[in-house]
Scaffold this motif. Structure first.
Motif, PDB file in Angstrom:
ATOM      1  N   VAL A 113      24.541 -43.217  37.567  1.00  0.00           N
ATOM      2  CA  VAL A 113      25.537 -43.157  36.488  1.00  0.00           C
ATOM      3  C   VAL A 113      25.093 -42.181  35.408  1.00  0.00           C
ATOM      4  N   LYS A 114      23.813 -42.213  35.042  1.00  0.00           N
ATOM      5  CA  LYS A 114      23.313 -41.349  33.978  1.00  0.00           C
ATOM      6  C   LYS A 114      23.373 -39.879  34.355  1.00  0.00           C
ATOM      7  N   THR A 115      23.182 -39.592  35.640  1.00  0.00           N
ATOM      8  CA  THR A 115      23.234 -38.201  36.092  1.00  0.00           C
ATOM      9  C   THR A 115      24.642 -37.758  36.447  1.00  0.00           C
ATOM     10  N   PHE A 143      28.372 -49.122  32.364  1.00  0.00           N
ATOM     11  CA  PHE A 143      29.424 -48.562  31.509  1.00  0.00           C
ATOM     12  C   PHE A 143      28.825 -48.024  30.215  1.00  0.00           C
ATOM     13  N   HIS A 144      27.904 -48.787  29.623  1.00  0.00           N
ATOM     14  CA  HIS A 144      27.242 -48.323  28.402  1.00  0.00           C
ATOM     15  C   HIS A 144      26.477 -47.027  28.652  1.00  0.00           C
ATOM     16  N   LEU A 145      25.738 -46.988  29.761  1.00  0.00           N
ATOM     17  CA  LEU A 145      24.925 -45.808  30.066  1.00  0.00           C
ATOM     18  C   LEU A 145      25.796 -44.583  30.298  1.00  0.00           C
ATOM     19  N   ALA A 146      26.929 -44.767  30.961  1.00  0.00           N
ATOM     20  CA  ALA A 146      27.820 -43.632  31.220  1.00  0.00           C
ATOM     21  C   ALA A 146      28.326 -43.037  29.905  1.00  0.00           C
ATOM     22  N   GLU A 149      25.427 -41.309  27.897  1.00  0.00           N
ATOM     23  CA  GLU A 149      25.016 -40.030  28.490  1.00  0.00           C
ATOM     24  C   GLU A 149      26.183 -39.052  28.602  1.00  0.00           C
ATOM     25  N   ASP A 150      27.330 -39.404  28.003  1.00  0.00           N
ATOM     26  CA  ASP A 150      28.523 -38.534  28.020  1.00  0.00           C
ATOM     27  C   ASP A 150      29.011 -38.225  29.436  1.00  0.00           C
ATOM     28  N   GLN A 151      28.840 -39.161  30.345  1.00  0.00           N
ATOM     29  CA  GLN A 151      29.330 -39.002  31.714  1.00  0.00           C
ATOM     30  C   GLN A 151      30.718 -39.654  31.807  1.00  0.00           C
ATOM     31  N   ILE A 152      31.719 -38.970  31.253  1.00  0.00           N
ATOM     32  CA  ILE A 152      33.064 -39.537  31.163  1.00  0.00           C
ATOM     33  C   ILE A 152      33.699 -39.686  32.537  1.00  0.00           C
ATOM     34  N   GLU A 153      33.422 -38.755  33.439  1.00  0.00           N
ATOM     35  CA  GLU A 153      33.996 -38.868  34.784  1.00  0.00           C
ATOM     36  C   GLU A 153      33.441 -40.089  35.509  1.00  0.00           C
TER      37      GLU A 153
END
Length: 443
Positions: A113-115, A143-146, A149-153
């Motif tokens: 998720v973070k990547t 969900f928090h980690l996404a 880390e600005d991983q909106i997709e």
């Protein structure tokens, strides 16, 4: 770790591994006794050597869950170094590796998720749906980690999966509500994080898709999400598109990112059915069978019965009877008129064809509506309950034929040609809907 063993892992030399084991049968056992250690599987995972890694998994499966001194399992290293093929092979060998917790409680799923690796994200969710419930030592969900880390997709895919999952935890909405309003150790919900980072796409997605968000929840600073959102919320969601290697995975990603519409009803239905015990399903099926039997019987023998012959065939005059006294005759004619009027009001006059119901059109309309509502509801509930069985299609065929028989009977009983056409129309409509719902439930 023996330098020779490390070299064999780095060079993907399986033959050298076998030689070392023959020379020293306990060489792997000594490594396994150390709690936090760099194993040959860690080395192979870091280098992306699939054949050596799978051989090591075969010889020493316990290595797959061991953490090295840096707090990483072999799956962690394969995810971080983007060895996607090796990750998928490890996942196929043991899906529980997705949930192995490293330093800080971070699992390989959290790192995916973070990547923002959407290909692996979908694969992990399919192989191990329970991984989405794992939290870090800071009480952060995926969900928090996404969002952090600005991983909106990736966040978009997670929300899409959350809306579509059939898993149940208590009530139909409890699991989804819990994940959407989860707070980390600082009291931040998903809305708090998205508002603080001005992630407008994520805000719009949350507000559009989650109807039970606790917008009044306060973080550790005492702010609600709405207070942070004010003046910062505008714009539309425009998710980016990436070119993935697998078209199949790309299709699944697109489906998870699409807005949920009618599929939502089916998902909620599946959650409801999966949350029911076997005893509850069996009890409901017995009740539904009794109701369907009673309603179907009423279509064969309606209240008041049916005309036994045509009205024009029975107009012969009745035999004369002795004339009663005047007072008795008046009373007799009055009561007879009231009785005849009541019978005509309820059953209609005797001008119908043999085999049709004696009820008049208005009373038949009420009878028809109540019967249809009860029969239709119980039939659909029965289909819903039976859809969890493997041989559902074979069970649905008799129900489908029963629906057709019911409307055929109601068509024959109809007191007028217009009511006969109404029954024919509903026979086609209800039969089509029944077969369509049956095929969808079985898929």
């Amino acid at each position: 770790m023996d330098p020779r063993l490390k070299e064999a892992a780095e060079t993907d030399n399986i033959d050298a591994l076998h030689v070392l084991i023959r020379d020293d049968p306990n060489i792997l056992e000594r490594i396994d006794k150390i709690p936090f250690v760099q194993t040959p599987l860690h080395v192979a995972a870091n280098e992306g050597h699939i054949r050596f890694a799978m051989e090591m998994m075969n010889l020493k499966p316990s290595f797959a869950k061991k953490l090295n001194p840096q707090g990483f399992s072999p799956m962690h290293l394969a995810v971080i170094t983007e060895r996607n093929k090796l990750v998928l092979r490890l996942l196929k060998a043991n899906k529980d590796l997705v949930c192995v917790k490293g330093w800080g409680g971070l699992t390989p799923f959290h790192y995916v998720v973070k990547t923002g690796n959407c290909r692996l994200l979908v694969s992990f969710l399919e192989a191990s749906p329970e991984c989405i419930e794992d939290v870090t030592v800071r009480d952060e969900t995926a969900f928090h980690l996404a969002l952090k880390e600005d991983q909106i997709e990736a966040f978009n895919i997670l929300i899409g999966w959350l809306q579509r999952t059939r898993r149940t935890h208590g009530s139909v909405f409890s699991f989804e509500k819990k994940m959407a309003n989860w707070e980390d150790d600082e009291g931040n919900t998903l809305l708090h994080i998205a508002a603080r980072k001005d992630q407008r796409d994520a805000l719009k997605l949350l507000l559009d898709s989650q109807l039970w968000l606790q917008v009044k929840a306060e973080d550790s600073a005492g702010f609600t999400a709405l207070e942070i959102i004010k003046g910062a919320y505008s714009g539309d969601v425009t998710p980016s598109r990436n070119d993935y290697e697998s078209k199949e995975v790309e299709t699944k990603i697109k489906q998870l990112k699409d807005k949920v519409t009618f599929e939502r009803i089916r998902v909620l239905g599946d959650r409801t059915r999966l949350s029911m015990s076997v005893d509850m399903i069996n009890t409901m099926l017995v009740i539904m069978a009794l109701v369907i039997t009673a309603i179907y019987t009423s279509s064969l023998s309606p209240p008041g019965g049916v005309w036994q012959d045509n009205g024009e065939d029975n107009n012969a005059a009745a035999a004369p009877t002795p004339a009663p006294s005047l007072k008795i005759a008046q009373t007799y004619h009055l009561s007879n008129n009231i009785l005849n009027t009541s019978k005509i009001l309820i059953f209609g006059d005797k001008s119908e064809k043999a085999g049709t119901t004696v009820m008049n059109k208005q009373i038949y309309g009420v009878f028809w509506f109540l019967n249809l509502a009860t029969f239709g509801f119980t039939d659909l509930v029965t289909v819903f309950l039976l859809s969890s069985f493997h041989l559902f299609l074979f069970l649905a065929i008799p129900l489908y034929m029963l629906v057709i028989s019911y409307f055929c009977s109601m068509t024959i009983l109809a007191p007028s040609i217009s009511w006969a056409y109404v029954n024919l129309f509903f026979m086609v409509l209800f039969g089509s809907f029944h077969s369509c719902s049956s095929s969808r439930c079985s898929s």
